[in-house]
Design a protein around this motif. Structure first.
Motif, PDB file in Angstrom:
ATOM      1  N   SER A   1       0.834  -1.202   0.000  1.00  0.00           N
ATOM      2  CA  SER A   1       0.000   0.000   0.000  1.00  0.00           C
ATOM      3  C   SER A   1       0.868   1.250   0.000  1.00  0.00           C
ATOM      4  O   SER A   1       0.627   2.200  -0.751  1.00  0.00           O
TER       5      SER A   1
ATOM      6  N   ALA B   1       2.219   2.750  -3.233  1.00  0.00           N
ATOM      7  CA  ALA B   1       1.220   3.446  -4.040  1.00  0.00           C
ATOM      8  C   ALA B   1       0.759   4.737  -3.371  1.00  0.00           C
ATOM      9  O   ALA B   1       0.539   5.751  -4.043  1.00  0.00           O
TER      10      ALA B   1
ATOM     11  N   TYR C   1       4.064   3.562 -10.408  1.00  0.00           N
ATOM     12  CA  TYR C   1       2.924   4.326  -9.893  1.00  0.00           C
ATOM     13  C   TYR C   1       3.062   5.815 -10.185  1.00  0.00           C
ATOM     14  O   TYR C   1       2.061   6.533 -10.229  1.00  0.00           O
TER      15      TYR C   1
ATOM     16  N   SER D   1      -3.229  -6.124  -9.354  1.00  0.00           N
ATOM     17  CA  SER D   1      -3.385  -5.064  -8.356  1.00  0.00           C
ATOM     18  C   SER D   1      -2.578  -3.830  -8.744  1.00  0.00           C
ATOM     19  O   SER D   1      -3.039  -2.690  -8.571  1.00  0.00           O
TER      20      SER D   1
ATOM     21  N   MET E   1      -4.304  -0.115  -9.279  1.00  0.00           N
ATOM     22  CA  MET E   1      -3.969   1.059  -8.479  1.00  0.00           C
ATOM     23  C   MET E   1      -3.401   2.179  -9.352  1.00  0.00           C
ATOM     24  O   MET E   1      -3.711   3.356  -9.162  1.00  0.00           O
TER      25      MET E   1
ATOM     26  N   GLU F   1      -5.053  -3.468  -0.545  1.00  0.00           N
ATOM     27  CA  GLU F   1      -4.178  -2.363  -0.942  1.00  0.00           C
ATOM     28  C   GLU F   1      -4.826  -1.491  -2.010  1.00  0.00           C
ATOM     29  O   GLU F   1      -4.593  -0.274  -2.069  1.00  0.00           O
ATOM     30  N   VAL F   2      -5.648  -2.098  -2.873  1.00  0.00           N
ATOM     31  CA  VAL F   2      -6.403  -1.328  -3.865  1.00  0.00           C
ATOM     32  C   VAL F   2      -7.424  -0.440  -3.158  1.00  0.00           C
ATOM     33  O   VAL F   2      -7.567   0.752  -3.468  1.00  0.00           O
TER      34      VAL F   2
ATOM     35  N   THR G   1      -5.682   2.501  -1.491  1.00  0.00           N
ATOM     36  CA  THR G   1      -5.342   3.569  -2.442  1.00  0.00           C
ATOM     37  C   THR G   1      -6.568   4.383  -2.819  1.00  0.00           C
ATOM     38  O   THR G   1      -6.518   5.619  -2.868  1.00  0.00           O
TER      39      THR G   1
END
Length: 438
Positions: free
Chosen positions: A24, A27, A98, A166, A170, A193-194, A197
């Motif tokens: 996480s 991102a 990212y 993923s 993201m 984690e998505v 974000t």
């Protein structure tokens, strides 16, 4: 030369507080660079990759500050000058991509090195490229870097990912947050984690609904604002410590976790014979007297995480009988197997599966960690082996853990860092990473 030295320590007991999620955090720091005002992120771990991100941001004119009181990180991108990232730095870890999603809408062009990091043989970014192109950008490759360019403001698009990813989910969330119109992501990843974000972006003023499902809708907004946000705990570190408790015959409590994020991990531990107790923010795993062989198949969340197959391989080495670990996410992610064989493990690779004959005695040896989770696996094997296990490739472990040695030591593990500035002593030829991969 630096290595980790591990000796059999008996059962691990105690509790560990789980840090913020690495996957996480990588991102979130990039997303924070999209705001016109400072963003304060709470719980970002102090990892090598995070420090490299901080250096990259400063090269762009972004100010990064760590609080000496609570360790929170403030990202102030109000004076960002350009989006041409240092090729060497951005090539050192995979998640640097990212910054394309984060900065493309603001500058119309991002220059960045090809993604590096842990090598799992095939980690393509074709789904990222597909999304960028659908939103009006084009990719121009060079020898050591690539540029993504958009001649006008990114536009919303209906994007169907060919595979669940993923990273691309993201990345596209960030690009779509300030694009013109509506973007719909189909076959999107559902990872925590998505959701993390998306939650940060929404707190910054984005309009995202559906994160955590396979269809996400993003209504583009003109700009994003600052906020304060706390990263979710690292479910992968938590799962590894729970597996280590069972492998050593102990009892470990992981604190400051979200048990729902560990659903498939806890179900598999129960199947293996581990006693599980959980509350609102903790999970305890305890050895219950006997381990059972099991079959593991990895998949995208909420299925069993590929990042846990290696620690669970170390656990299954202690279970009598035949276990099978099938990695359907990264079928070639078995670089830890030759290292475990050096220690006496009986493991055979067939296609995308590792077949394990458990309960064979392990012995310490020189071994090499090729990625973060392989390093965790080798530490766990060393805790169960006779003699001393010495693990090189320490930099990979440090990429994923803020203080791996300290956390294991707090549970009673006999583990320490060792370092020498000279060559290995004569006869200790095995300590070179090259020979450790033999």
């Amino acid at each position: 030369m630096k290595w980790i030295e591990v000796e059999a320590s008996g059962p691990l007991y105690g509790s560990v507080r789980i840090p913020g999620a690495k996957n996480s955090s990588l991102a979130l720091v990039a997303a924070a660079c999209m705001a016109d005002d400072p963003v304060t992120l709470i719980g970002i771990p102090d990892l090598l990759d995070i420090r490299v991100i901080g250096s990259m941001c400063e090269d762009l004119g972004i100010r990064i500050a760590r609080s000496p009181i609570d360790g929170s990180m403030t990202v102030d991108a109000s004076r960002i000058r350009h989006a041409s990232l240092d090729v060497g730095k951005s090539s050192s870890f995979r998640a640097s991509y990212y910054f394309v999603g984060a900065l493309l809408g603001k500058f119309g062009k991002v220059r960045i090195g090809y993604p590096g990091g842990d090598d799992f043989v095939s980690r393509p970014i074709d789904q990222h490229i597909k999304a960028w192109r659908a939103m009006g950008a084009e990719v121009f490759p060079s020898d050591d870097h690539y540029e993504v360019r958009a001649s006008s403001r990114l536009r919303g698009a209906d994007i169907y990912f060919d595979t669940i990813t993923s990273g691309a989910t993201m990345n596209t969330l960030m690009a779509a947050a300030t694009a013109r119109g509506t973007t719909i992501l189909r076959n999107a990843a559902r990872d925590p984690e998505v959701v993390d974000t998306a939650n940060l972006l929404n707190q910054m003023g984005a309009r995202i609904v559906g994160a955590g499902t396979d269809t996400i809708r993003i209504e583009g907004v003109p700009s994003l604002r600052g906020c304060t946000y706390q990263v979710i705990p690292d479910r992968l570190i938590a799962g590894a410590f729970l597996a280590a408790a069972a492998a050593t015959g102990g009892s470990v409590t992981v604190e400051d976790v979200i048990p729902e994020h560990l659903g498939s991990c806890l179900a598999k531990l129960t199947e293996i014979g581990v006693e599980i107790e959980s509350g609102d923010t903790y999970v305890r795993a305890s050895y219950a007297g006997k381990l059972r062989a099991a079959r593991i198949r990895t998949g995208m969340y909420p299925l069993f995480a590929t990042d846990l197959q290696q620690p669970f391989t170390a656990l299954l080495l202690q279970a009598p009988g035949r276990s099978i670990v099938n990695d359907r996410v990264y079928p070639n992610r078995f670089s830890h197997v030759p290292q475990l064989r050096r220690m006496g493990a009986s493991i055979e690779i067939k296609g995308s599966a590792a077949i394990i004959d458990g309960a064979r005695p392990l012995r310490g040896d020189w071994v090499h960690a090729t990625d973060v989770r392989a390093g965790t696996c080798l530490v766990m094997a060393g805790l169960c082996a006779e003699g001393v296990t010495r693990i090189t490739g320490v930099e990979h472990i440090e990429r994923g853990y803020e203080d791996a040695v300290g956390l294991f030591r707090s549970l009673g593990a006999n583990i320490r860092f060792r370092e020498t500035s000279g060559e290995a002593e004569q006869g200790d030829f095995r300590c070179s990473p090259k020979n450790a991969n033999a």
